[in-house]
Write an enzyme that holds these catalytic residues in place. Structure first.
Site, PDB file in Angstrom:
ATOM      1  CD  GLU A 170      -2.253  -3.750   8.886  1.00 18.61           C
ATOM      2  OE1 GLU A 170      -1.715  -2.633   8.756  1.00 18.61           O
ATOM      3  OE2 GLU A 170      -3.031  -4.231   8.053  1.00 18.61           O
ATOM      4  NE  ARG A 172      -6.361   0.207   0.527  1.00 18.92           N
ATOM      5  CZ  ARG A 172      -6.114  -0.558   1.586  1.00 18.92           C
ATOM      6  NH1 ARG A 172      -5.405  -0.086   2.590  1.00 18.92           N
ATOM      7  NH2 ARG A 172      -6.561  -1.783   1.660  1.00 18.92           N
ATOM      8  CG  HIS A 227       0.062  -4.266   4.883  1.00 26.34           C
ATOM      9  ND1 HIS A 227      -0.769  -3.796   3.899  1.00 26.34           N
ATOM     10  CD2 HIS A 227       0.509  -5.465   4.427  1.00 26.34           C
ATOM     11  CE1 HIS A 227      -0.825  -4.666   2.905  1.00 26.34           C
ATOM     12  NE2 HIS A 227      -0.052  -5.701   3.196  1.00 26.34           N
ATOM     13  CG  HIS A 260      -2.024  -1.050   1.057  1.00 31.57           C
ATOM     14  ND1 HIS A 260      -2.412  -1.878   2.076  1.00 31.57           N
ATOM     15  CD2 HIS A 260      -2.774  -1.392  -0.032  1.00 31.57           C
ATOM     16  CE1 HIS A 260      -3.367  -2.690   1.626  1.00 31.57           C
ATOM     17  NE2 HIS A 260      -3.609  -2.414   0.353  1.00 31.57           N
TER      18      HIS A 260
HETATM   19  O1  0X9 Z   1      -6.778  -4.029   4.376  1.00 35.91           O
HETATM   20  C1  0X9 Z   1      -5.640  -4.494   4.202  1.00 35.91           C
HETATM   21  O2  0X9 Z   1      -5.236  -4.846   3.105  1.00 35.91           O
HETATM   22  C2  0X9 Z   1      -4.683  -4.622   5.392  1.00 35.91           C
HETATM   23  N1  0X9 Z   1      -4.809  -3.480   6.259  1.00 35.91           N
HETATM   24  S1  0X9 Z   1      -4.262  -2.026   5.735  1.00 35.91           S
HETATM   25  O3  0X9 Z   1      -4.665  -1.024   6.667  1.00 35.91           O
HETATM   26  N2  0X9 Z   1      -2.677  -2.055   5.739  1.00 35.91           N
HETATM   27  O4  0X9 Z   1      -4.737  -1.787   4.417  1.00 35.91           O
HETATM   28  C3  0X9 Z   1      -5.001  -5.881   6.166  1.00 35.91           C
HETATM   29  C4  0X9 Z   1      -4.697  -7.127   5.400  1.00 35.91           C
HETATM   30  C5  0X9 Z   1      -5.062  -8.392   6.116  1.00 35.91           C
HETATM   31  N3  0X9 Z   1      -5.036  -9.526   5.236  1.00 35.91           N
HETATM   32  C6  0X9 Z   1      -5.971  -9.745   4.263  1.00 35.91           C
HETATM   33  N4  0X9 Z   1      -7.033  -8.982   4.148  1.00 35.91           N
HETATM   34  N5  0X9 Z   1      -5.809 -10.783   3.497  1.00 35.91           N
HETATM   35 ZN    ZN Z   2      -1.707  -1.968   3.949  1.00 36.68          ZN
END
Ligand code: 0X9
Ligand code: ZN
Length: 370
Positions: free
Chosen positions: A302, A158, A228, A100
């Site tokens: 995260e 993003r 992330h 991201h």
């Molecule tokens: O939403 C996401 O892609 C991730 N959080 S973020 O705030 N960095 O965008 C979490 C990803 C968790 N894993 C999956 N959704 N597979």
């Molecule tokens: Zn992310």
């Protein structure tokens, strides 16, 4: 001005960052080009590319680089391979940063990791045995076009930067574009959304390049780590369903060990659990895809913080003064937030949270390197 309007309208509010522009300016090197690389500032892609070239040529015994493909806008996607050279094939860990674009602390983490690995190999026994027994593939920036765009045009971008004729909206969310329950849950089919899943699985060239690399090296890749921000979580599959992964107990045990190790340094608390129930359900993520491919130890970190600065974290990249003490006097206490979507936050008083710091034992490499 905004604060005055809120006050006049009797709307409860709190100013978290007095001067956002000053905080943003402090994070980058504002001097004219050529900008020097720094491990404690957020580097531009151009600076990072020179850093990748110089770090790999200065340590040929421990590091090599390869281009795994180009981005939509034609920038190279460069993977660094860290590890002691060996005549036999070694098991490997694959780690990517910067899926991201706006999560700047993530590429900074990958750079820091590379520096630490190279500078402690030979003196730190754990790093030495890690790099003796395994290779670590590091992709310092996954979404290079998006990262460049956050430096030059829109700090809060993003997605990727791909375009399609017929739509005026740009990009897809790379972490919704993997072929894992693709676009079924927590993802949008609207190209203008920040969580757009793309026109088909792996429609984003960056996603396809990474998926191809992992498929090609599937027999040696034992762990997949994707970095992330923010929320201080250590997530593992699944996020595309609330069903537990077949290896749930082991994934949880390893995650809890890692969280304890992390916490033992500055007291920074990380919560671990399956993505769907710990952050929110969201299909098409790289962690779920890698796990279903057969990479058992698949984790999403995260990183900091828990919402005070969010994507503008952290005022100092070198240390986290607020992470050292889990609990402050309530007037200055930073919030601890649980996220229910990529934008929403549910904040809690951190003094309500447990502050016991268990002492972790060192990780057991033999579990994953076999
Ligand atoms: O939403 C996401 O892609 C991730 N959080 S973020 O705030 N960095 O965008 C979490 C990803 C968790 N894993 C999956 N959704 N597979
Ligand atoms: Zn992310």
């Amino acid at each position: 001005m905004v604060s005055t309007i809120l006050q006049q309208s009797d709307i409860e509010h709190e100013v978290l960052i007095e001067n956002l522009q000053a905080a943003v300016d402090a994070q980058t090197d504002n001097k004219p080009s050529p900008k020097a690389h720094s491990y404690t500032k957020y580097n531009t892609w151009d600076t990072l590319q020179s850093w990748i070239a110089s770090i790999s040529s200065s340590n040929p015994n421990l590091i090599s680089k390869q281009v795994i493909g180009n981005t939509y806008e034609g920038r190279p996607m460069i993977v660094l391979k860290l590890g002691k050279k060996s005549s036999s094939t070694k098991p490997a860990i694959f780690m990517d940063c910067g899926i991201h674009a706006r999560e700047w602390i993530s590429p900074a983490f990958c750079q820091w990791f590379v520096k630490e690995a190279l500078s402690t190999y030979g003196s730190d026994s754990q790093m030495t045995s890690l790099l003796d027994q395994m290779d670590v593939f590091v992709l310092p920036v996954f979404n290079v076009d998006g990262y460049d765009y956050t430096h030059k045009s829109n700090r809060m971008w993003r997605k990727t930067r791909s375009g399609k004729s017929g739509s005026s909206c740009i990009g897809a969310d790379p972490n919704r574009n993997f072929n894992a329950g693709w676009c079924t849950l927590g993802a949008s089919s609207n190209p203008c959304s920040d969580t757009f899943c793309g026109y088909s699985p792996e429609s984003e060239i960056e996603v396809k390049n990474v998926a191809d690399f992992i498929r090609r090296n599937k027999s040696i890749i034992k762990a997949y780590l994707t970095i992330h921000s923010y929320s201080q979580l250590l997530l593992f599959p699944y996020s595309y369903t609330y069903e537990l992964a077949a290896d749930h107990s082991e994934l949880l045990k390893v995650a809890e060990g890692a969280s304890a190790a992390l916490r033992s340094l500055y007291g920074t608390p990380y919560t671990s659990g399956p993505g769907a129930s710990t952050i929110y359900p969201a299909a098409g993520g790289s962690d779920d895809w890698a796990y279903d491919l057969g990479v058992k130890y698949s984790y999403t970190f995260e990183l900091r913080d828990t919402g005070r600065y969010g994507f503008f974290c952290c005022p100092s990249l070198r240390s986290s003064p607020h992470a050292r003490r889990p609990c402050w006097p309530s007037s200055t206490s930073p919030p601890t937030c649980r996220r229910t979507s990529i934008k929403e936050r549910n904040c809690q008083d951190p003094c309500q949270l447990s502050s016991s710091v268990p002492t972790p034992s060192p990780p057991n490499l033999s579990a994953i390197s076999s």
